[in-house]
Scaffold this motif. Sequence first.
Motif, PDB file in Angstrom:
ATOM      1  N   LEU A  10       3.742   9.783  -3.697  1.00  0.00           N
ATOM      2  CA  LEU A  10       4.037   8.942  -4.754  1.00  0.00           C
ATOM      3  C   LEU A  10       5.282   9.504  -5.443  1.00  0.00           C
ATOM      4  O   LEU A  10       5.399  10.874  -5.564  1.00  0.00           O
ATOM      5  N   HIS A  11       6.107   8.993  -6.067  1.00  0.00           N
ATOM      6  CA  HIS A  11       7.064   9.227  -7.059  1.00  0.00           C
ATOM      7  C   HIS A  11       7.086   8.808  -8.072  1.00  0.00           C
ATOM      8  O   HIS A  11       7.942   7.810  -8.461  1.00  0.00           O
ATOM      9  N   PRO A  12       6.189   9.131  -9.326  1.00  0.00           N
ATOM     10  CA  PRO A  12       6.096   8.131 -10.457  1.00  0.00           C
ATOM     11  C   PRO A  12       7.605   8.260 -11.269  1.00  0.00           C
ATOM     12  O   PRO A  12       7.852   7.372 -11.951  1.00  0.00           O
ATOM     13  N   SER A  13       7.846   9.392 -11.193  1.00  0.00           N
ATOM     14  CA  SER A  13       9.435   9.434 -11.949  1.00  0.00           C
ATOM     15  C   SER A  13      10.414   8.372 -11.381  1.00  0.00           C
ATOM     16  O   SER A  13      11.135   7.999 -12.170  1.00  0.00           O
ATOM     17  N   PHE A  49       2.715  -0.980   1.039  1.00  0.00           N
ATOM     18  CA  PHE A  49       1.262  -1.562   1.203  1.00  0.00           C
ATOM     19  C   PHE A  49       0.548  -0.516   2.191  1.00  0.00           C
ATOM     20  O   PHE A  49      -0.466  -0.904   2.671  1.00  0.00           O
ATOM     21  N   HIS A  50       0.951   0.659   2.408  1.00  0.00           N
ATOM     22  CA  HIS A  50       0.275   1.756   3.260  1.00  0.00           C
ATOM     23  C   HIS A  50      -1.066   1.822   2.568  1.00  0.00           C
ATOM     24  O   HIS A  50      -1.059   2.087   1.218  1.00  0.00           O
ATOM     25  N   ALA A  51      -2.164   2.153   3.190  1.00  0.00           N
ATOM     26  CA  ALA A  51      -3.538   2.287   2.620  1.00  0.00           C
ATOM     27  C   ALA A  51      -3.443   3.591   1.553  1.00  0.00           C
ATOM     28  O   ALA A  51      -4.389   3.601   0.781  1.00  0.00           O
ATOM     29  N   LEU A  90      -3.485   0.902  -5.267  1.00  0.00           N
ATOM     30  CA  LEU A  90      -2.954  -0.561  -5.729  1.00  0.00           C
ATOM     31  C   LEU A  90      -2.655  -0.329  -7.130  1.00  0.00           C
ATOM     32  O   LEU A  90      -1.552  -1.169  -7.479  1.00  0.00           O
ATOM     33  N   ASP A  91      -2.966   0.650  -7.897  1.00  0.00           N
ATOM     34  CA  ASP A  91      -2.430   0.721  -9.328  1.00  0.00           C
ATOM     35  C   ASP A  91      -0.926   1.080  -9.224  1.00  0.00           C
ATOM     36  O   ASP A  91      -0.138   0.697  -9.943  1.00  0.00           O
ATOM     37  N   PHE A  92      -0.633   1.949  -8.319  1.00  0.00           N
ATOM     38  CA  PHE A  92       0.911   2.465  -8.061  1.00  0.00           C
ATOM     39  C   PHE A  92       1.830   1.070  -7.542  1.00  0.00           C
ATOM     40  O   PHE A  92       2.700   0.730  -8.128  1.00  0.00           O
ATOM     41  N   VAL A  93       1.265   0.330  -6.602  1.00  0.00           N
ATOM     42  CA  VAL A  93       2.003  -1.080  -6.132  1.00  0.00           C
ATOM     43  C   VAL A  93       2.163  -1.903  -7.364  1.00  0.00           C
ATOM     44  O   VAL A  93       3.212  -2.401  -7.453  1.00  0.00           O
ATOM     45  N   LYS A  94       1.192  -1.922  -8.463  1.00  0.00           N
ATOM     46  CA  LYS A  94       1.226  -2.848  -9.553  1.00  0.00           C
ATOM     47  C   LYS A  94       2.214  -2.225 -10.298  1.00  0.00           C
ATOM     48  O   LYS A  94       2.954  -3.118 -10.851  1.00  0.00           O
ATOM     49  N   GLN A 117      -4.158  -9.622  -7.394  1.00  0.00           N
ATOM     50  CA  GLN A 117      -4.315  -8.557  -8.606  1.00  0.00           C
ATOM     51  C   GLN A 117      -2.664  -8.249  -8.832  1.00  0.00           C
ATOM     52  O   GLN A 117      -2.538  -7.367  -9.611  1.00  0.00           O
ATOM     53  N   LEU A 118      -1.738  -8.724  -8.290  1.00  0.00           N
ATOM     54  CA  LEU A 118      -0.468  -8.237  -8.444  1.00  0.00           C
ATOM     55  C   LEU A 118       0.454  -9.553  -8.985  1.00  0.00           C
ATOM     56  O   LEU A 118       0.433 -10.678  -8.813  1.00  0.00           O
TER      57      LEU A 118
END
Length: 256
Positions: free
Chosen positions: A68-71, A94-96, A100-104, A134-135
Motif C-alpha cells: 500500500l502507498h498511502p501517500s 481488490f486483491h485480498a 477494505l478501508d484502503f479501497v474505501k 460498503q463502498l
Amino acid sequence: MYLELMKRTGIEWTEVTWNPTTGCDRISPGCDNCYALAMAKRLKAMGAEKYQNDGDARTSGPGFAVTLHPSALEQPYSWKGRRVVFVNSMSDLFHAKVPLDFVKQVFEVIANTPQHTYQILTKRSARLPKVMMQLPWPENLWMGVSVESEDQLFRVDHLRQVPAAVRFLSCEPLLGPLTGLDLEGIDWVITGGESGPRARPLDPTWVRDIRDLCTRAGVPFFHKQWGGRTPKAAGRELDGLYWDEMPSAKRRPLTA
C-alpha cells in the motif's frame, strides 16, 4: 516527480496511470506472462522505492509484493485539467491483501476529484459483490473485470451486480473464444492480444465474434492490439478499421 504522480501510458484506452497500491499474485492463465511482474523486477533493480518488497516466488516475484502507498492518495488532488486515469496498472485493488478501508479511501479520492474519469480493473471479481455495499460508487468511476477465456466468464456475472457508472470487460490477453458471453448490463468491451517474448497467439475469429456480439448488443467495442513480440508488432486494425469506441456513463442505483 511528475512521472511518479501521474504517469502517461501507452495503453490506448486510457491516458495516465495511478498506483496507490503495487504488487499482485498470479491467479489465472491470463497472468502467466504478466507485464507488471516483469516491470516490477526491473524497477526494483533500478532502486524504485515502490518496488522493494518481494512477493511469493510461486505466484509473484521481486518487487511485486502487494504494498500500500498511502501517500499516493493525495496525488490526484494536485493534477491539472481532466484526465482518464487507469487505477493500479501495477496491482489489483481488490486483491485480498488490500484492506477494505484502503479501497474505501481510494474510492473517496475518486469521488472528491470528479473532473477525472477513473478506470479500475480486477481479476478478483468475487470480492466485488461482497464489499460493494460498503463502498461509494461515484459517477466518474468505471469498473471492469479481466476475461481472458471461457473459464473466467463467471467474472462478468460478478461485475453485473456492481452499481458502477460504466461496467467494462478487458478481454486481454484473449486466449480463446468467449462462447456464451452475455453482455447484459455491460457498457464496454476491450479485446487485445498478448505481447512479449512468450506471447500466445490470438485468433482473429475470437475477436470478430466479440465485435459482432457488441455490435448486435449496441455495446461500444475497442480493439487494443493484436500483440506479438512487442505490443504494436502486429498493429491494431481489425478488418481494415480501428475500433476505438468508448462508453458513456450511466447512473445506477446501489441495491443489495
